[in-house]
Write a protein that holds these residues in place. Sequence first.
Motif, PDB file in Angstrom:
ATOM      1  N   TYR A 162      -6.864 -11.076   0.403  1.00  0.00           N
ATOM      2  CA  TYR A 162      -6.937 -10.104   1.493  1.00  0.00           C
ATOM      3  C   TYR A 162      -5.568  -9.460   1.708  1.00  0.00           C
ATOM      4  CZ  TYR A 162     -11.500 -12.018   2.692  1.00  0.00           C
ATOM      5  OH  TYR A 162     -12.818 -12.414   2.644  1.00  0.00           O
ATOM      6  N   THR A 170      -6.864  -5.324  11.189  1.00  0.00           N
ATOM      7  CA  THR A 170      -7.880  -6.074  10.467  1.00  0.00           C
ATOM      8  C   THR A 170      -7.611  -6.030   8.968  1.00  0.00           C
ATOM      9  OG1 THR A 170      -9.482  -5.503  12.170  1.00  0.00           O
ATOM     10  CG2 THR A 170     -10.360  -6.313  10.078  1.00  0.00           C
ATOM     11  N   SER A 171      -7.861  -7.155   8.320  1.00  0.00           N
ATOM     12  CA  SER A 171      -7.593  -7.237   6.890  1.00  0.00           C
ATOM     13  C   SER A 171      -8.702  -6.565   6.085  1.00  0.00           C
ATOM     14  CB  SER A 171      -7.487  -8.705   6.468  1.00  0.00           C
ATOM     15  OG  SER A 171      -8.734  -9.354   6.644  1.00  0.00           O
ATOM     16  N   ARG A 172      -8.400  -6.339   4.811  1.00  0.00           N
ATOM     17  CA  ARG A 172      -9.439  -5.888   3.894  1.00  0.00           C
ATOM     18  C   ARG A 172      -9.309  -6.655   2.577  1.00  0.00           C
ATOM     19  NH1 ARG A 172      -7.539  -1.611   0.357  1.00  0.00           N
ATOM     20  NH2 ARG A 172      -5.489  -0.809   0.992  1.00  0.00           N
ATOM     21  N   LYS A 173     -10.443  -6.944   1.988  1.00  0.00           N
ATOM     22  CA  LYS A 173     -10.489  -7.709   0.753  1.00  0.00           C
ATOM     23  C   LYS A 173     -10.014  -6.846  -0.410  1.00  0.00           C
ATOM     24  CE  LYS A 173     -13.726 -10.423  -2.071  1.00  0.00           C
ATOM     25  NZ  LYS A 173     -15.124 -10.908  -2.165  1.00  0.00           N
ATOM     26  N   VAL A 174      -9.098  -7.394  -1.213  1.00  0.00           N
ATOM     27  CA  VAL A 174      -8.554  -6.633  -2.336  1.00  0.00           C
ATOM     28  C   VAL A 174      -8.738  -7.358  -3.670  1.00  0.00           C
ATOM     29  CG1 VAL A 174      -6.885  -5.365  -0.951  1.00  0.00           C
ATOM     30  CG2 VAL A 174      -6.240  -7.585  -1.913  1.00  0.00           C
ATOM     31  N   ASN A 177       0.803  -1.232   0.000  1.00  0.00           N
ATOM     32  CA  ASN A 177       0.000   0.000   0.000  1.00  0.00           C
ATOM     33  C   ASN A 177       0.828   1.271   0.000  1.00  0.00           C
ATOM     34  OD1 ASN A 177       0.977  -0.123   2.564  1.00  0.00           O
ATOM     35  ND2 ASN A 177      -1.018  -0.143   3.589  1.00  0.00           N
ATOM     36  N   TYR A 210      -3.305  -7.704   4.525  1.00  0.00           N
ATOM     37  CA  TYR A 210      -3.044  -7.441   5.935  1.00  0.00           C
ATOM     38  C   TYR A 210      -1.975  -6.359   6.002  1.00  0.00           C
ATOM     39  CZ  TYR A 210      -5.759 -11.574   7.140  1.00  0.00           C
ATOM     40  OH  TYR A 210      -6.775 -12.488   7.287  1.00  0.00           O
ATOM     41  N   GLU A 211      -2.397  -5.151   6.317  1.00  0.00           N
ATOM     42  CA  GLU A 211      -1.516  -3.997   6.294  1.00  0.00           C
ATOM     43  C   GLU A 211      -0.694  -3.929   7.574  1.00  0.00           C
ATOM     44  OE1 GLU A 211      -3.832  -0.648   3.830  1.00  0.00           O
ATOM     45  OE2 GLU A 211      -4.997  -1.476   5.478  1.00  0.00           O
TER      46      GLU A 211
END
Length: 212
Positions: free
Chosen positions: A182, A194-198, A165, A184-185
């Motif tokens: 996903y 918390t992860s986010r779907k990419v 990112n 994981y930043e």
Amino acid sequence: MAPSTSASDVVKNDFNGDRKAGILARDGAGDLWLYPGNGSAGWMPRVQVSAGWNNQTNSLGIGDFQGDGFVDVAVSNRGGMWIERGDGKGGWLNSAWAGYGWFFGSEAIGVGDFNSDGTADVVGRDSSGVLWLYPGNGTGGWLPQSVTGAGWNAMNSLVGPGDFNGDGKNDIIARDSIGDLYLYEGSGGSAWPTSRKVGSGWNIMTEILFLS
């Protein structure tokens, strides 16, 4: 020059001190080869730099674990983990024992500075789905390991480290069983947010590579 053998492990870095990107590759016989880059998208003749690497379960990745400015390779087997210390000239110094408990049983994700302290760390997932951070101390030793998350056995592929990112911190990309991807930043500390779907539909891919 293209590899003449099929490599099962590949890592990139300037291993021989020529300031050009190269590749270290392990073949099926356990020999380790250096493919020096020529700086113009081509290759110099390959050189065998070691043998017996088929005894290693995982080649975790590269990093300066000793703080001497030279590229090292972290490897693990069922007996534990070793740091194969590079001499900066395409050869090796003495191996350094890194300790027991490094056979993750599931997946070793790789080497990177995950906690932003300027030293190389190792992250791996064990067979029960727990994610562990093994922070390096920069002199060939280790700070106390810590759990960075649980439930990671829901993912069938983990890729990292890399700054996905653009915030200057190492992240992990994970794919679940239905092919959703996903991010994981990394926070620059020992824990993951918390992860986010990419993405979705990635179950058609047999391998995911992280370019960073």
